[in-house]
Design a protein around this motif. Sequence first.
Motif, PDB file in Angstrom:
ATOM      1  N   VAL A 691       0.840  -1.200   0.000  1.00  0.00           N
ATOM      2  CA  VAL A 691       0.000   0.000   0.000  1.00  0.00           C
ATOM      3  C   VAL A 691       0.874   1.248   0.000  1.00  0.00           C
ATOM      4  CG1 VAL A 691      -1.722   1.305   1.291  1.00  0.00           C
ATOM      5  CG2 VAL A 691      -1.928  -1.165   1.106  1.00  0.00           C
ATOM      6  N   ASP A 692       1.944   1.215   0.818  1.00  0.00           N
ATOM      7  CA  ASP A 692       2.866   2.359   0.839  1.00  0.00           C
ATOM      8  C   ASP A 692       3.498   2.578  -0.527  1.00  0.00           C
ATOM      9  OD1 ASP A 692       2.325   2.658   3.528  1.00  0.00           O
ATOM     10  OD2 ASP A 692       4.055   1.451   4.156  1.00  0.00           O
ATOM     11  N   ALA A 693       3.908   1.497  -1.159  1.00  0.00           N
ATOM     12  CA  ALA A 693       4.553   1.621  -2.474  1.00  0.00           C
ATOM     13  C   ALA A 693       3.583   2.150  -3.517  1.00  0.00           C
ATOM     14  CB  ALA A 693       5.121   0.273  -2.895  1.00  0.00           C
ATOM     15  N   ALA A 694       2.335   1.668  -3.482  1.00  0.00           N
ATOM     16  CA  ALA A 694       1.348   2.139  -4.452  1.00  0.00           C
ATOM     17  C   ALA A 694       1.045   3.615  -4.246  1.00  0.00           C
ATOM     18  CB  ALA A 694       0.073   1.305  -4.334  1.00  0.00           C
ATOM     19  N   LEU A 695       0.888   4.033  -2.982  1.00  0.00           N
ATOM     20  CA  LEU A 695       0.629   5.442  -2.692  1.00  0.00           C
ATOM     21  C   LEU A 695       1.815   6.312  -3.072  1.00  0.00           C
ATOM     22  CD1 LEU A 695      -1.183   5.214   0.773  1.00  0.00           C
ATOM     23  CD2 LEU A 695      -2.203   5.760  -1.441  1.00  0.00           C
ATOM     24  N   ALA A 696       3.028   5.791  -2.952  1.00  0.00           N
ATOM     25  CA  ALA A 696       4.222   6.573  -3.273  1.00  0.00           C
ATOM     26  C   ALA A 696       4.310   6.867  -4.763  1.00  0.00           C
ATOM     27  CB  ALA A 696       5.477   5.846  -2.815  1.00  0.00           C
ATOM     28  N   LEU A 697       3.757   5.984  -5.614  1.00  0.00           N
ATOM     29  CA  LEU A 697       3.791   6.229  -7.054  1.00  0.00           C
ATOM     30  C   LEU A 697       2.796   7.291  -7.479  1.00  0.00           C
ATOM     31  CD1 LEU A 697       4.193   2.625  -8.464  1.00  0.00           C
ATOM     32  CD2 LEU A 697       5.915   4.424  -8.411  1.00  0.00           C
ATOM     33  N   GLY A 698       1.753   7.507  -6.706  1.00  0.00           N
ATOM     34  CA  GLY A 698       0.773   8.526  -7.048  1.00  0.00           C
ATOM     35  C   GLY A 698      -0.323   7.991  -7.948  1.00  0.00           C
ATOM     36  N   PRO A 699      -1.285   8.826  -8.275  1.00  0.00           N
ATOM     37  CA  PRO A 699      -2.454   8.363  -9.045  1.00  0.00           C
ATOM     38  C   PRO A 699      -2.201   8.167 -10.532  1.00  0.00           C
ATOM     39  CG  PRO A 699      -2.647  10.700  -8.577  1.00  0.00           C
ATOM     40  CD  PRO A 699      -1.423  10.230  -7.852  1.00  0.00           C
ATOM     41  N   ARG A 700      -1.106   8.682 -11.074  1.00  0.00           N
ATOM     42  CA  ARG A 700      -0.858   8.588 -12.508  1.00  0.00           C
ATOM     43  C   ARG A 700       0.511   7.965 -12.778  1.00  0.00           C
ATOM     44  NH1 ARG A 700      -5.543   9.206 -12.409  1.00  0.00           N
ATOM     45  NH2 ARG A 700      -6.854  10.564 -13.701  1.00  0.00           N
ATOM     46  N   ASP A 701       0.802   7.753 -14.074  1.00  0.00           N
ATOM     47  CA  ASP A 701       1.991   6.989 -14.455  1.00  0.00           C
ATOM     48  C   ASP A 701       3.262   7.817 -14.555  1.00  0.00           C
ATOM     49  OD1 ASP A 701       0.512   4.664 -14.602  1.00  0.00           O
ATOM     50  OD2 ASP A 701       0.002   4.954 -16.719  1.00  0.00           O
ATOM     51  N   ASP A 702       3.189   9.162 -14.548  1.00  0.00           N
ATOM     52  CA  ASP A 702       4.392   9.988 -14.608  1.00  0.00           C
ATOM     53  C   ASP A 702       4.178  11.232 -13.759  1.00  0.00           C
ATOM     54  OD1 ASP A 702       3.437  12.315 -16.398  1.00  0.00           O
ATOM     55  OD2 ASP A 702       2.947  10.537 -17.584  1.00  0.00           O
ATOM     56  N   TRP A 703       5.265  11.958 -13.516  1.00  0.00           N
ATOM     57  CA  TRP A 703       5.213  13.081 -12.586  1.00  0.00           C
ATOM     58  C   TRP A 703       4.378  14.238 -13.135  1.00  0.00           C
ATOM     59  CZ3 TRP A 703       6.804  17.766 -14.292  1.00  0.00           C
ATOM     60  CH2 TRP A 703       7.730  17.835 -15.334  1.00  0.00           C
ATOM     61  N   TRP A 704       4.352  14.431 -14.469  1.00  0.00           N
ATOM     62  CA  TRP A 704       3.544  15.520 -15.025  1.00  0.00           C
ATOM     63  C   TRP A 704       2.057  15.262 -14.777  1.00  0.00           C
ATOM     64  CZ3 TRP A 704       3.588  20.322 -16.879  1.00  0.00           C
ATOM     65  CH2 TRP A 704       2.455  20.769 -17.556  1.00  0.00           C
ATOM     66  N   ALA A 705       1.617  14.041 -15.006  1.00  0.00           N
ATOM     67  CA  ALA A 705       0.212  13.717 -14.775  1.00  0.00           C
ATOM     68  C   ALA A 705      -0.132  13.832 -13.293  1.00  0.00           C
ATOM     69  CB  ALA A 705      -0.092  12.310 -15.293  1.00  0.00           C
ATOM     70  N   ASN A 706       0.789  13.421 -12.421  1.00  0.00           N
ATOM     71  CA  ASN A 706       0.550  13.590 -10.985  1.00  0.00           C
ATOM     72  C   ASN A 706       0.443  15.063 -10.611  1.00  0.00           C
ATOM     73  OD1 ASN A 706       0.465  10.877 -10.325  1.00  0.00           O
ATOM     74  ND2 ASN A 706       2.651  10.755  -9.838  1.00  0.00           N
ATOM     75  N   GLY A 707       1.312  15.894 -11.217  1.00  0.00           N
ATOM     76  CA  GLY A 707       1.230  17.330 -10.948  1.00  0.00           C
ATOM     77  C   GLY A 707      -0.062  17.941 -11.444  1.00  0.00           C
ATOM     78  N   GLY A 764      -0.411  22.848  -5.581  1.00  0.00           N
ATOM     79  CA  GLY A 764      -0.835  21.473  -5.800  1.00  0.00           C
ATOM     80  C   GLY A 764      -0.063  20.808  -6.921  1.00  0.00           C
ATOM     81  N   PHE A 765       0.273  21.571  -7.974  1.00  0.00           N
ATOM     82  CA  PHE A 765       1.072  21.018  -9.067  1.00  0.00           C
ATOM     83  C   PHE A 765       2.460  20.634  -8.579  1.00  0.00           C
ATOM     84  CE2 PHE A 765       4.233  21.605 -12.401  1.00  0.00           C
ATOM     85  CZ  PHE A 765       3.759  20.752 -13.387  1.00  0.00           C
ATOM     86  N   VAL A 766       3.085  21.499  -7.801  1.00  0.00           N
ATOM     87  CA  VAL A 766       4.420  21.194  -7.279  1.00  0.00           C
ATOM     88  C   VAL A 766       4.369  19.954  -6.388  1.00  0.00           C
ATOM     89  CG1 VAL A 766       6.278  22.060  -5.808  1.00  0.00           C
ATOM     90  CG2 VAL A 766       5.188  23.586  -7.451  1.00  0.00           C
ATOM     91  N   LEU A 767       3.332  19.854  -5.558  1.00  0.00           N
ATOM     92  CA  LEU A 767       3.184  18.681  -4.696  1.00  0.00           C
ATOM     93  C   LEU A 767       3.063  17.412  -5.530  1.00  0.00           C
ATOM     94  CD1 LEU A 767       2.667  17.336  -1.922  1.00  0.00           C
ATOM     95  CD2 LEU A 767       0.242  17.901  -2.221  1.00  0.00           C
ATOM     96  N   GLY A 768       2.212  17.418  -6.556  1.00  0.00           N
ATOM     97  CA  GLY A 768       2.055  16.232  -7.391  1.00  0.00           C
ATOM     98  C   GLY A 768       3.293  15.909  -8.202  1.00  0.00           C
ATOM     99  N   ALA A 769       3.976  16.939  -8.728  1.00  0.00           N
ATOM    100  CA  ALA A 769       5.170  16.699  -9.539  1.00  0.00           C
ATOM    101  C   ALA A 769       6.298  16.082  -8.722  1.00  0.00           C
ATOM    102  CB  ALA A 769       5.627  18.004 -10.189  1.00  0.00           C
ATOM    103  N   LEU A 770       6.423  16.488  -7.471  1.00  0.00           N
ATOM    104  CA  LEU A 770       7.484  15.961  -6.606  1.00  0.00           C
ATOM    105  C   LEU A 770       6.997  14.818  -5.724  1.00  0.00           C
ATOM    106  CD1 LEU A 770       9.154  19.309  -5.459  1.00  0.00           C
ATOM    107  CD2 LEU A 770       9.928  17.736  -7.237  1.00  0.00           C
ATOM    108  N   TRP A 771       5.818  14.307  -5.989  1.00  0.00           N
ATOM    109  CA  TRP A 771       5.184  13.312  -5.119  1.00  0.00           C
ATOM    110  C   TRP A 771       6.079  12.109  -4.869  1.00  0.00           C
ATOM    111  CZ3 TRP A 771       0.693  13.548  -2.441  1.00  0.00           C
ATOM    112  CH2 TRP A 771       0.147  12.352  -1.962  1.00  0.00           C
ATOM    113  N   ARG A 772       6.749  11.618  -5.891  1.00  0.00           N
ATOM    114  CA  ARG A 772       7.491  10.363  -5.779  1.00  0.00           C
ATOM    115  C   ARG A 772       8.813  10.503  -5.036  1.00  0.00           C
ATOM    116  NH1 ARG A 772       6.521   7.488 -11.731  1.00  0.00           N
ATOM    117  NH2 ARG A 772       4.248   7.322 -11.520  1.00  0.00           N
TER     118      ARG A 772
END
Length: 893
Positions: A691-707, A764-772
């Motif tokens: 669960v930790d690993a899945a959450l660490a990857l974020g909701p999308r497949d790359d950092w731009w989409a997460n941002g 929010g964009f910065v948070l998602g982009a640096l999520w991983r």
Amino acid sequence: MMFPTDSSRGAHLLRSRACVSLVPVLLAVLAVLVPAVPADAAERSVADVCSTDFLAGARASTSVELQHGDRTYTKVTTELRVDVPADWPLAQDLLLSERSRRYIQATRCLIRSPGNVQRWSEWRTGRPEVTTHGDRVKIVDRAHTWVDHYRQHIDIGTWRVRAGADRWTVTLAVPRPLAGARWERITVDPGPQGAVTAAPRPGLGEGDSALVWQPQETEKQKPEKDKSGRKKQPGESQQDAKSSETRPAPRVTVSLEPSWQRSWAAQGDRLIAATLDRIGGLLWVSAIAVVLLAAARRYRRRSGTPTEDQRRSRRNLVAWAFVSIALFTLTRLDDLITRRLQRSGSGLSWDEQILLGHGLAFAVVAVLLGFARPNGRIWTGVAVLALPPSAFVVVLSTTAVFHSDDSPPAALAMALASSSLLALTLLGLVAAAWRLATDGGLLPPSRRYSGNRRVLQIRWAAPAIGAASVAVILCAVLAKERNWQRATWLRDHSSAVYAADHRWEILWEIVYSAANVQDWLIGYAWMITAVAVLAALRSWRAPSSVSPFDDTADRLLLLVFFPLAVGMDVGYALENALAASVAVPLHMLALLGAATLLAQRAVLAQPFERSGRLLATATVPADRRALLRKARAYREIHAELRRLDQGLFGDVPPKRKDLERELNELHDWPASTVGGTSTGPDRLPAKVSVVDAALALGPRDDWWANGSRGARFAVVPGLPASVLTTWLAGVRGETWQYTVSDLFGLPDLVLTFLYWMVTWAAAGFVLGALWRRLPGRRGAAKALPIALAFALPVGLRALGNRFTQESNANLALYVVAMLFVLTITGIALDLDTFRSERRYWQSRLGLLLSVYQMRYYSLQMAYLIAQVVAMITIWQFFAEPDVMPPDERTGAR
């Protein structure tokens, strides 16, 4: 000048238009021939109009206080109390409506001297208070202003303030009709610094620094004498006593040495201070431009052939870096030129000032449209809008348009030209932002022409820009009218001179409207720069990158995006942007430190147990889908274990050993290929669950989409946060009075709301982009480093404000609001990671409980509630607006 009214033919003659027009000429001739006569005539006129003989029995008190602390400009507050006898002929007129001509006349007699009626620097929260007590009528007048002009007289109430470089003076200017009144108490509080000199010598002190004069007490200590110096005889009537004695108020003058902070702020309109302010703003823009150019240069050095989108976005990045510098220079240059020529003594005529302002305004529009390169229909609209100002400039360059004090045709032409320039500026800004967005792929493709980029349509742009221009102009006109009524509320509104002056003020404002509106609009051009940064990041991102920090150019752009779209103006102090450029490296270092210092504690920075490679290498979409399947099984098994512990199973409960074996097998990682190298089976770290690993990857497949998802989620909590911060900036308390008095106050309130919405979305964009690469296992924990990167420069600004003795009240609220928005955004990103399971739950709350488990969910809710309580507490007890006075004439801040 006002004359006593009666029904005689002589009075009718005096009121006639021809006679009134001859009075100034006759007085001027008399002033040359017999200098003493006009003064005596003026004194008799004032005495007749205000019935000053009856005011000899009035009692008056006045006070003034200078408030230096926790503000940019020293605030001056004053109060005048006048108690007049009821037999004063104008006493009952004080009870009439404030629009009554008789009320204005009576009030003017008590709080103004002739010739000093119109005041642009004086502000008040309401009309004077009037009360009656038996045979007395009492009026209390309160006003305030700021010391924001250097070596100029600032009139407020019965006082005159003048700010020098090292010493300020406060002088009592008694209204001429009250010269013979009984002044009971005069108080001057120069502030904590105290007074340097005071004349005459004060009778006593009050508090820490206030000085008090009591002329009445001094008068009581002396034997009563008549005008000739003899003692008043017993039995002499009171009226005889009034007429024989005079008690003029002392000519109180107090000087003080203000702190260097308040003195520096008061000198903001000097040429040297204005130049330093422009230099500071130019350094800020230049620092951003340098980083953009450095990132573009690194993109050029990348291996491989760039795509068309990449070439366009990099070219736009370079071009906009120079355009932003040009825009700032052009919009700030006219003011410095005008000040410099005024200082040299040559100055510019109105026609020359208009030519300068309109010439630079045309240059700004040309730069914007030259960068945007819109389609042909947009150019047609540009040609139509450019026709009125172009024609006006041509006529103005060949003919003196403003040759009289009242030129309605010229004013109308000028208004049309300025309105067209406003619309052209808006169109240029929209076209520039549109080009950056479409070239970078930030806008979806055209629906009408599949596969083509969206085109800015004149049919949509023209109505929107037209409506915006009309709204801005209407708000400016209403604000100008409000300022005019405030400054001239004691003038006779029915006189022809008043009407002529009113038209002249409107004309005067129109002269500078084109330059002023561009200064205001270009101040928000940083939003377009943010679009240029996002366009380059989207075009040049590497799909295999864990975060934008993996590439030097991406890292530079994300770091500069932080001070550009998220950070606050930490270098703006004492209304001067001299140190504004410090904000750029300061915010960049804060974000770099927050995302780097604890990066080794991030989940994806942990190594696999067997191979030792980092979890960050398992970021391909296939690995992410496998983790999501295992994470669901992990949560279901833990739910069975909890039910087993609580005895909620039937007759044949599962064995704990079997459930634990299944959990252990979930940590197995299949063989894969990383970077062209085949890796064998592996295992997740013991301290990292699936669960930790899945959450660490974020909701999308790359950092731009997460941002992008982070920016979208931040809009929801950003709405109430923007309402809160906008209300505090322009509505709460006395700030509303200055918002509606500022020429662009109401439109700027809308842009302030947009400013905060962009701030939350960018965070929010910065948070998602640096999520991983952020530390923490849950979204609320990952939000802390970004909030800390925002808070560190704000904390330094708070220290700077302590040094400059400015207000810090609102800074804590901004930090708590940022933490709240980022926390909600982090939780939303966690929930979005398991969005594929949404169909199995009745509500999002149920899914959230499953993802976080009850223990984590309770902690998150308690954490959020604590943040809300903190915001309410700061709002209620600490947050107060640091009010900035608009320009006393233009109303622009």
